[in-house]
Each structure stands twice: as C-alpha cells, then as structure tokens.
Design an enzyme around this catalytic site. Structure first.
Site, PDB file in Angstrom:
ATOM      1  N   TYR A  47       0.825  -1.209   0.000  1.00  0.00           N
ATOM      2  CA  TYR A  47       0.000   0.000   0.000  1.00  0.00           C
ATOM      3  C   TYR A  47       0.858   1.257   0.000  1.00  0.00           C
ATOM      4  O   TYR A  47       0.367   2.344  -0.320  1.00  0.00           O
ATOM      5  CB  TYR A  47      -0.918   0.039   1.229  1.00  0.00           C
ATOM      6  CG  TYR A  47      -1.920  -1.082   1.337  1.00  0.00           C
ATOM      7  CD1 TYR A  47      -2.144  -1.980   0.288  1.00  0.00           C
ATOM      8  CD2 TYR A  47      -2.648  -1.260   2.509  1.00  0.00           C
ATOM      9  CE1 TYR A  47      -3.053  -3.011   0.411  1.00  0.00           C
ATOM     10  CE2 TYR A  47      -3.572  -2.284   2.642  1.00  0.00           C
ATOM     11  CZ  TYR A  47      -3.767  -3.156   1.594  1.00  0.00           C
ATOM     12  OH  TYR A  47      -4.682  -4.176   1.735  1.00  0.00           O
ATOM     13  N   HIS A 105       0.914 -11.387   1.677  1.00  0.00           N
ATOM     14  CA  HIS A 105      -0.195 -10.680   1.037  1.00  0.00           C
ATOM     15  C   HIS A 105      -1.010 -11.575   0.098  1.00  0.00           C
ATOM     16  O   HIS A 105      -2.234 -11.470   0.029  1.00  0.00           O
ATOM     17  CB  HIS A 105       0.344  -9.470   0.282  1.00  0.00           C
ATOM     18  CG  HIS A 105      -0.638  -8.362   0.147  1.00  0.00           C
ATOM     19  ND1 HIS A 105      -0.286  -7.036   0.216  1.00  0.00           N
ATOM     20  CD2 HIS A 105      -1.974  -8.363  -0.058  1.00  0.00           C
ATOM     21  CE1 HIS A 105      -1.364  -6.275   0.062  1.00  0.00           C
ATOM     22  NE2 HIS A 105      -2.390  -7.062  -0.111  1.00  0.00           N
TER      23      HIS A 105
END
Length: 272
Positions: A47, A105
């Site tokens: 992110y 992730h």
C-alpha cells in the site's frame, strides 16, 4: 464493539482498512478512525502508506497496546532473510517495535511456500510480530500453510461480502479456529445502492452498507476491515452493533453472484 477471541487476544470485529490510500490520506483516515473508537488497523507494504499509518498511531491519544495492528509482506519477498528484512523496514515506517499480525499478502506463483512460512515464523521468533497469517489463500493452500507452520495460522484475509460469501473457506476456517478477515465488505461500493440491503436497513434505521457490515460480523470467527476516507462513513461503519439480523434476513442477504463480484472488483480497480 464486538470481538473475536483467539490465542488469548480480543480482535475488534470491525477494523479500518487502508488499501488505495496515499500516505497522507492514510494518516488522516486512521487518525479519524482512532478518534471514533476503532482499535484495529490494517495496512500492507504494497500500500506504500505504512508511514502514514504509523504516524497516525503515534500521534493518537490512544495507547499502542490498545490497537491491533496488521501489515502484510509483499509476496516478492520470497526468502526468509528478505521477509525478515522487509518486516524490519515496515516496523521502522510504522514506528513500532512489533506488529500484532503479519500476513503474506497473497501466494506468489514462484515462491516456495515452506520458505515463506518459515520467514513468517522467523518474524515471530525475533519478536517482530505476535501472530502470523495469510491472505488470499484457498482451502488447500491454507491447509498446507498450517502444516508447514510451527505457530498457528491466526487468520486468512480474503474477499468477503454478500455476493462472495466464501462458504467452503468459511466453514473450514470455523472448524480449524482460523479467523476469516473479510476485506471489501461493501463490495467496492456495490452495497451502497442495493435495494434489499436498504430495505432491511430501514427496519433497523440503518443504511444498506451498515447492514452488509453487520451481515459479515454476525458470522462466527469473522472480522471485517471496511475502508473509508470520510469521517461520516467511518462513523457509520463502526455503528453496527446495536442491532442483529434475523436468520431469515441473513439468509436473504447471502446471494452468491459471480457477476456482481466481478463488477465490484472492476469498480475497485478503477477506483469507482
């Protein structure tokens, strides 16, 4: 607030997600969320906003010990050494000594899963995280991760909303006492204009999105991390624990749909 209890900790059933937020936006959103009473924050290396999240936590009038903080390892880090090094960098950006939960992730097609799981375990051994988990794993890969790990897999973070209820995976997680963390509970905005959600919401003086979030949190062993940059919506997303859907309403809301799920994913990718 309601909680899922696991391994001696209580995790708030609603947290704040920070996907697609730039650093300053993440700072503002997390700051507002903590002010409103959120105590569960989710971010990720990919992110590129961990610094904003960390600054918000550092500046908040809330003890770090009260916040359940999650970050996720970029799957490009495939060796034990690379994973550990990347997590140390995350901790520096987050301005914390350890995170509460560390996830991979998603499964990298070229990664060796034993090495990845060993890397997460090594982060526990070095005190960089309290718990570990995975994200975007199906049942078979989750089983393999559990068998490979020396420490329990705390959660599997996956897409979870009324049009993508993950029934097989949810059932497995419940049987195995693995928390299912649902992202995109509002189907990237698909819940906003849904007639059924709005109709049920009127019974409780709630909005359609609030009904969707309540639907998620009424599942056993499920937590959810809706994302918003609006103070109004952040407040609304956490104000869902003063009503309870009936079994009939819950079943009506659960409407598996490849079409609606696909459309919601497109909306998410283009920021609609």
């Amino acid at each position: 607030m309601e909680y899922v209890r696991k391994d001696g900790v209580e995790v708030p059933k609603v947290g704040v997600g920070t996907w697609q937020m730039e650093t300053q936006v993440a700072y503002e959103s997390v700051s507002t969320a903590l002010e409103l009473g959120y105590r569960h924050v989710d971010t990720a290396q990919l992110y590129e906003n961990e610094a904003g999240v960390g600054s918000a936590i550092a500046d908040a009038d809330v003890d770090r010990s009260e916040i359940f903080l999650t970050t996720k390892v970029n799957p490009a880090h495939r060796s034990v050494a690379d994973i550990v090094e990347s997590v140390r960098a995350s901790l520096n950006r987050l301005e914390v000594d350890q995170v509460d939960l560390l996830l991979i992730h998603w499964p990298h097609p070229l990664a060796d899963l034993p090495a990845v799981i060993d890397g997460l375990n090594e982060c526990v051994r070095q005190g960089l995280t309290r718990f570990i988990g995975v994200s975007n794993f199906g049942v078979d890969r989750l089983k393999r991760a559990q068998n490979l790990s020396d420490v329990p897999i705390f959660t599997n973070q996956v897409l979870f909303h009324p049009w993508w209820p993950q029934r097989e995976l949810l059932s497995y997680c419940q049987q195995e006492d693995v928390i299912l963390t649902g992202y995109s509970p509002l189907a990237n905005g698909g819940a906003i204009d849904d007639d059924l959600l709005a109709e049920i919401g009127r019974v409780y003086d709630k909005s359609g999105p609030q009904v969707a979030i309540r639907w998620a949190t009424q599942h056993e062993n499920v937590i959810t991390i809706p994302m918003s940059t609006s103070r109004e919506h952040l407040a609304e997303n956490i104000d869902v624990f003063d009503f309870k859907l009936t079994r009939s309403e819950h079943d009506q809301i659960t409407r598996p749909s490849y079409l609606k799920t696909g459309l919601s994913m497109v909306r998410g990718q283009i920021g609609v």
